[in-house]
Structures are given as structure tokens and as C-alpha cells.
Write an enzyme that holds these catalytic residues in place. Structure first.
Site, PDB file in Angstrom:
ATOM      1  N   LYS A  22      35.792  27.295  37.437  1.00  0.00           N
ATOM      2  CA  LYS A  22      36.798  26.703  38.024  1.00  0.00           C
ATOM      3  C   LYS A  22      36.552  28.139  39.617  1.00  0.00           C
ATOM      4  CE  LYS A  22      40.419  27.837  37.227  1.00  0.00           C
ATOM      5  NZ  LYS A  22      41.590  28.621  37.559  1.00  0.00           N
ATOM      6  N   ASN A  23      36.514  29.285  38.824  1.00  0.00           N
ATOM      7  CA  ASN A  23      37.301  30.092  39.678  1.00  0.00           C
ATOM      8  C   ASN A  23      36.086  30.943  40.349  1.00  0.00           C
ATOM      9  OD1 ASN A  23      39.980  30.218  38.870  1.00  0.00           O
ATOM     10  ND2 ASN A  23      39.029  32.582  37.470  1.00  0.00           N
ATOM     11  N   CYS A 115      53.320  32.126  40.546  1.00  0.00           N
ATOM     12  CA  CYS A 115      53.338  31.132  38.821  1.00  0.00           C
ATOM     13  C   CYS A 115      54.144  31.509  38.061  1.00  0.00           C
ATOM     14  CB  CYS A 115      51.966  30.818  38.840  1.00  0.00           C
ATOM     15  SG  CYS A 115      51.047  32.400  38.059  1.00  0.00           S
ATOM     16  N   ARG A 120      52.149  37.549  41.755  1.00  0.00           N
ATOM     17  CA  ARG A 120      51.500  36.535  42.875  1.00  0.00           C
ATOM     18  C   ARG A 120      51.736  36.963  44.208  1.00  0.00           C
ATOM     19  NH1 ARG A 120      48.106  32.958  39.316  1.00  0.00           N
ATOM     20  NH2 ARG A 120      46.040  33.938  40.697  1.00  0.00           N
ATOM     21  N   ASP A 306      42.009  36.879  32.294  1.00  0.00           N
ATOM     22  CA  ASP A 306      42.557  35.129  31.497  1.00  0.00           C
ATOM     23  C   ASP A 306      41.329  34.615  29.677  1.00  0.00           C
ATOM     24  OD1 ASP A 306      40.944  34.176  34.814  1.00  0.00           O
ATOM     25  OD2 ASP A 306      43.039  34.735  34.305  1.00  0.00           O
ATOM     26  N   ARG A 398      43.585  21.572  34.085  1.00  0.00           N
ATOM     27  CA  ARG A 398      43.700  22.661  35.653  1.00  0.00           C
ATOM     28  C   ARG A 398      42.413  22.953  35.654  1.00  0.00           C
ATOM     29  NH1 ARG A 398      46.853  26.335  36.457  1.00  0.00           N
ATOM     30  NH2 ARG A 398      45.619  27.128  38.475  1.00  0.00           N
TER      31      ARG A 398
HETATM   32  C1  EPZ Z   1      41.958  35.243  39.891  1.00  0.00           C
HETATM   33  O1  EPZ Z   1      43.763  35.079  40.664  1.00  0.00           O
HETATM   34  C2  EPZ Z   1      41.917  33.924  38.979  1.00  0.00           C
HETATM   35  N1  EPZ Z   1      42.060  32.620  40.031  1.00  0.00           N
HETATM   36  C3  EPZ Z   1      42.380  33.997  38.356  1.00  0.00           C
HETATM   37  O2  EPZ Z   1      42.890  33.140  37.226  1.00  0.00           O
HETATM   38  C4  EPZ Z   1      42.470  35.191  37.807  1.00  0.00           C
HETATM   39  O3  EPZ Z   1      43.910  35.742  36.628  1.00  0.00           O
HETATM   40  C5  EPZ Z   1      42.612  36.625  38.723  1.00  0.00           C
HETATM   41  O4  EPZ Z   1      41.686  36.615  39.471  1.00  0.00           O
HETATM   42  C6  EPZ Z   1      42.113  38.168  38.221  1.00  0.00           C
HETATM   43  O5  EPZ Z   1      41.099  37.587  37.904  1.00  0.00           O
HETATM   44  C7  EPZ Z   1      40.863  32.187  40.508  1.00  0.00           C
HETATM   45  O6  EPZ Z   1      40.311  33.002  40.745  1.00  0.00           O
HETATM   46  C8  EPZ Z   1      41.893  30.763  41.496  1.00  0.00           C
HETATM   47  P1  EPZ Z   1      43.919  38.840  42.464  1.00  0.00           P
HETATM   48  P2  EPZ Z   1      44.209  35.413  41.790  1.00  0.00           P
HETATM   49  O7  EPZ Z   1      44.400  38.732  43.611  1.00  0.00           O
HETATM   50  O8  EPZ Z   1      42.159  36.128  42.890  1.00  0.00           O
HETATM   51  C9  EPZ Z   1      47.979  41.079  42.980  1.00  0.00           C
HETATM   52  C10 EPZ Z   1      42.878  31.603  35.866  1.00  0.00           C
HETATM   53  O9  EPZ Z   1      43.719  31.429  34.356  1.00  0.00           O
HETATM   54  N2  EPZ Z   1      47.387  41.383  44.075  1.00  0.00           N
HETATM   55  O10 EPZ Z   1      42.966  39.624  41.243  1.00  0.00           O
HETATM   56  O11 EPZ Z   1      45.395  35.075  42.635  1.00  0.00           O
HETATM   57  C11 EPZ Z   1      48.115  40.430  41.425  1.00  0.00           C
HETATM   58  O12 EPZ Z   1      49.659  40.289  41.640  1.00  0.00           O
HETATM   59  C12 EPZ Z   1      43.566  32.207  36.497  1.00  0.00           C
HETATM   60  O13 EPZ Z   1      42.143  30.791  36.063  1.00  0.00           O
HETATM   61  C13 EPZ Z   1      48.671  42.170  45.300  1.00  0.00           C
HETATM   62  O14 EPZ Z   1      49.307  42.738  44.480  1.00  0.00           O
HETATM   63  O15 EPZ Z   1      44.487  37.458  41.200  1.00  0.00           O
HETATM   64  C14 EPZ Z   1      48.015  40.546  40.435  1.00  0.00           C
HETATM   65  O16 EPZ Z   1      48.601  41.813  39.734  1.00  0.00           O
HETATM   66  C15 EPZ Z   1      44.802  32.477  36.308  1.00  0.00           C
HETATM   67  N3  EPZ Z   1      48.831  41.137  45.930  1.00  0.00           N
HETATM   68  C16 EPZ Z   1      46.215  41.619  40.463  1.00  0.00           C
HETATM   69  O17 EPZ Z   1      46.651  41.648  42.315  1.00  0.00           O
HETATM   70  C17 EPZ Z   1      47.297  40.423  46.797  1.00  0.00           C
HETATM   71  O18 EPZ Z   1      47.891  40.196  47.987  1.00  0.00           O
HETATM   72  C18 EPZ Z   1      45.053  41.003  40.514  1.00  0.00           C
HETATM   73  O19 EPZ Z   1      45.558  39.448  41.119  1.00  0.00           O
HETATM   74  C19 EPZ Z   1      46.943  40.040  45.915  1.00  0.00           C
HETATM   75  C20 EPZ Z   1      47.447  40.442  44.594  1.00  0.00           C
END
Ligand code: EPZ
Length: 420
Positions: A22-23, A115, A120, A306, A398
Site C-alpha cells: 500500500k505504502n 489522524c 501528522r 506499523d 484500507r
Molecule cells: C508513512 O507515513 C506511512 N504511510 C505510515 O504508514 C508509516 O507509519 C510512516 O510512513 C512511518 O513509517 C504511507 O506511506 C501512506 P512520516 P508518513 O512522514 O510518510 C513527523 C500505515 O499504517 N513528520 O515518515 O506520513 C511525523 O509526525 C501508515 O500504513 C513531521 O514532523 O510518515 C512522524 O512523527 C500509518 N513533519 C514522523 O515525522 C513532516 O512534514 C514520521 O512521519 C512529516 C512528518
């Protein structure tokens, strides 16, 4: 709304085919916006998030057709403005911003909501795009972006909890059509980012270093159509591996990539679970007593956030104390109170959950809150005595393709029912 009825206590046995990731597929679908030519993606899982992304691409003017697990995408003509409500509902949709800016040099997309697992923010995405030259304002719930000039540069994408996965792909997708060379430092190294880069290179991009913290992108004038097979879903594979261990079963994961699962398999082995590679398949077998293990979630190649909830479910069945620490998302313990309904003993101390495991679980009605928390409740229900009803399983749909079918094929007594 559907729920899942689970009669627990049956060891899972047999083979399960792991679906596409998915990701990886969500940003890859968004990447098709970068060209007016047709893109063909194979191994696309049948998930509500994928259908949602398809609707979002259509709202931007792209054609999207599905035939089995193959998607044909054609963004011949695209608008820079998508459907507000559609985009705001799915966090992953933020990754249309980079491709739209890269191709059209302008975009207006709704801010993705937070969420249950955390606020996020997208500050790192916007920071990276601004450094490439984009002018970005937030107005009326929209991100309004324009980039008359888009030039390659050095971009540092590290945040307070490390790199950002979708942020890395978003900036990478914007930079492929920028003038000059972009170097992303503190890039996310997840296999899904590598798969996006592989698809972009198949479209004619020039990306090096994906999978490492430093990604170099040399801008090109335009991209062409491409054909690509998505990598298997390592999180789905990890979920079935843990379900096998939790039910004292033996499951062969067909199509999983062990090299994407090192941290998870290492923890399962530490807990006393047998993990064997047989050809291209991976067999997970529970032999005897489990041992408590401590887990801390980290960016890839560390233990994936995850899989945190699913691993916690396994540790509730394990005699002794395990400490599960969540370092990526602030509030990713929604499953704790629901696992407690099944009889688990878990206390939360700041970013850690202290699991006092070993007490047999018993079935109960529980509520799914997010995708991975619901997977943990399903694992708890499969191991529990009696009947568990997992409500609101739209969360599961999802991210897990035909979960109830696949579990039934492994011998589980599960049934999808309409909630009354
Ligand atoms: C991806 O989300 C995945 N989703 C998530 O999977 C997964 O948990 C996550 O990466 C971490 O591995 C998809 O790929 C669609 P991040 P993403 O930006 O990219 C902070 C699932 O269950 N952050 O790597 O949105 C954020 O708050 C989902 O399949 C900032 O501070 O995650 C978090 O604490 C849930 N500023 C950390 O970084 C930003 O601009 C990592 O988030 C972006 C992120």
C-alpha cells in the site's frame, strides 16, 4: 458498517500470498501525474486507500482503469486542483503535491488532516518544496503552491523523529523535473521510497542513492510512461508472521521479501519464534514458549512503527514483562485499551507500554481505531478463547487485501458480518 467475528484458539496453518505494498503504490500512483503518457502498475492491492487515490487522480483529470491487480493510469491532461473533501480525507494524498508542482509548476490541494496516531504535520514536505523554489501559502484549508522557477538544491529533510517517508517521496517527485541537481539529506530509507525511485527512473528520471540517507536527483526536461511491478507489502507480511506465532501455528509467506523484514524477524527470533527461508518463501513457526522482548520503533531499517501494535498483541500472550516504545508517532497506543478488553495487562508510561504478558486472552467486542491497531485486535482475537467481534473493520480494508479470506484459507474461524 462491517465487523469481523473471530472464534479464537485455532493455530494458523498453510500458505498466504503477500499483496503489493500500500505504502509504495499510493505515491507511485501520484507519480503518474508527472507524465502525459500512460503508466501501467502491476501487483496493485485491492484496498480502499487505493480506490480513494484513484478517485483523487480522476478529480485531477487523470484516467484510471483497473484490470485484476493491474492499474492503467493516464494523466494526459491534469488540473492543479483536486477534490477538497477527497484529498483531505486520506493522509497519503499529500504526495500529489510534489508531482503537480513538478509538472504544472502550480497546485492547490487541501491540507491533509491529522489522524488518531498523531497530529501528522507536513512542515518537512513544504520546507523541501520551498527550497526548490516553490511559493507556498495555506489559505481556506488549501495549500496553494506555485513555482515559476524550480531549481535543484540541497534539501535537509530530517525532523524531530527522524526522516519523513512521504516527505522524501514528495520532494523527490518534485525534483525530477526541476532544473539542475537536488540532493536530499536525511532522506527516508524505506523500501517504499526505493520503489518510488525505481518507478521514476523507469519513467526516465535520474535518481541515485534511494535507500540511503542521501538521494541525488538530476532534473530532466520531461518524463515518459512506464510499466512497473510494486514491491510486496512488508507490513502485511509481518502481520501474518505475528499471527502465526500468536496462534501457535505455521505459516508460509509467499512473495514476501525477507530483506525488507530484518528488524521484525530478528525480534520474532529473539522471542523464540522459528523463521526459515525456503526458496523465495518465508516460513514462520511457533515452537514452544515465547520469550518477552523489548521493542522500540525507529525509521527503517529499525523496527517499523506499523508493526508495533501487532507485536504488542503477541507480547500480551508471552509470560513476563515486555516494554514497547513508540518513537515515531505521539499517540499510537489506541489499541492498548481494546487489548485490555480481551484481558491483556498493559500500562502506559510516556512513550512506552509495559506489557505484563501470559494471562490467556478471552474474546470480547472490541473497536478498531486505526489500520494497524485493528490488525492487533484481530491477532488478539485469533489467540483468545471464545468469540471476539472487531467493529469498524473499514480501517482494516484500507490496508489489508481480503484479510478475512486469507485468514480462512489458513484455517481461522473468521466471518465478516454487517454490524446491526
Ligand atoms: C508513512 O507515513 C506511512 N504511510 C505510515 O504508514 C508509516 O507509519 C510512516 O510512513 C512511518 O513509517 C504511507 O506511506 C501512506 P512520516 P508518513 O512522514 O510518510 C513527523 C500505515 O499504517 N513528520 O515518515 O506520513 C511525523 O509526525 C501508515 O500504513 C513531521 O514532523 O510518515 C512522524 O512523527 C500509518 N513533519 C514522523 O515525522 C513532516 O512534514 C514520521 O512521519 C512529516 C512528518
Amino acid at each position: 458498517m462491517d465487523s469481523l467475528l473471530i472464534k479464537g484458539g485455532v493455530p494458523l496453518h498453510g500458505e498466504v500470498n503477500i499483496s503489493g505494498a500500500k505504502n509504495a503504490v499510493l505515491p507511485i500512483m501520484a507519480a503518474s501525474l508527472l507524465t502525459s503518457e500512460t503508466c501501467i502498475i502491476h501487483g496493485v492491492p485491492d484496498l480502499s486507500d487505493v480506490s480513494f487515490m484513484g478517485e483523487i487522480l480522476r478529480s485531477l483529470g487523470a484516467e484510471v482503469a483497473r484490470d485484476g491487480d493491474t492499474l492503467t493510469l493516464a494523466a494526459t491532461k491534469v488540473r492543479g486542483v483536486g477534490d477538497y473533501d477527497l484529498i483531505r480525507k486520506m493522509r497519503g494524498s499529500i504526495c500529489i503535491l510534489g508531482p503537480l508542482l513538478g509538472r504544472l509548476r502550480k497546485a492547490r490541494v487541501s491540507l491533509p488532516g491529522g489522524c488518531v496516531i498523531g497530529p501528522r504535520p507536513i512542515d518537512l514536505h513544504l520546507k523541501g518544496l520551498k527550497e526548490l523554489g516553490a511559493k507556498i501559502t495555506i489559505e481556506e484549508g488549501y495549500i496553494r503552491a506555485s513555482a515559476p522557477k524550480f531549481c535543484g538544491t540541497d534539501v535537509f529533510l530530517g525532523g524531530r523523529s527522524g526522516p519523513t517517508v512521504l516527505g522524501t517521496s514528495n520532494v523527490m517527485m518534485a525534483a525530477v523535473l526541476a532544473e539542475g541537481v537536488t540532493v536530499i539529506q536525511s532522506a527516508a530509507c524505506e523500501p517504499e521510497v526505493v520503489d518510488v525511485a525505481a518507478f521514476l527512473n523507469a519513467m526516465g528520471a535520474r535518481i541515485n542513492g534511494a535507500g540511503s540517507p542521501t538521494i541525488t536527483i538530476t532534473g530532466v526536461g520531461q518524463l515518459h510512461g512506464a510499466e512497473h511491478r510494486v514491491i510486496p507489502d512488508r507490513i502485511e507480511a509481518a502481520t501474518y508472521a505475528i499471527a502465526a506465532a500468536a496462534t501457535r501455528g505455521e505459516v508460509t509467506l509467499q512473495g514476501a521479501r525477507p530483506e525488507h523484514l530484518h528488524a521484525v524477524l530478528d525480534k520474532l527470533r529473539e522471542a523464540g519464534v522459528k523463521v526459515e527461508r525456503r526458496g523465495t518463501a518465508l516460513t514462520v513457526r511457533r515452537a514452544g514458549r515465547l520469550r518477552p522482548v523489548d521493542v522500540t520503533t525507529l525509521p527503517y531499517a529499525g523496527f517499523p512503527t506499523d508493526v508495533q501494535a501487532q507485536m504488542m498483541a503477541l507480547m500480551t500472550l508471552t509470560p513476563g514483562i515486555s516494554i514497547i516504545t513508540e518513537r515515531i508517532f505521539e499517540s499510537r497506543f489506541m489499541h492498548v485499551s481494546e487489548l485490555a478488553r480481551l484481558g491483556a495487562e498493559i500500562a502506559i508510561e510516556g512513550p512506552s507500554a509495559i506489557v505484563k504478558g501470559g494471562r490467556p486472552l478471552s474474546g470480547a467486542p472490541v473497536m478498531a481505531s486505526d489500520l494497524r491497531a485493528s490488525a492487533a485486535l484481530v491477532i488478539g482475537g485469533l489467540a483468545a478463547r471464545g468469540l471476539t467481534q472487531v467493529k469498524r473493520i473499514y480501517h482494516l480494508d484500507r490496508g489489508y487485501e481480503r484479510l478475512d479470506d486469507k485468514l480462512r484459507n489458513l484455517g481461522a474461524r473468521v466471518e465478516r458480518v454487517e454490524e446491526t
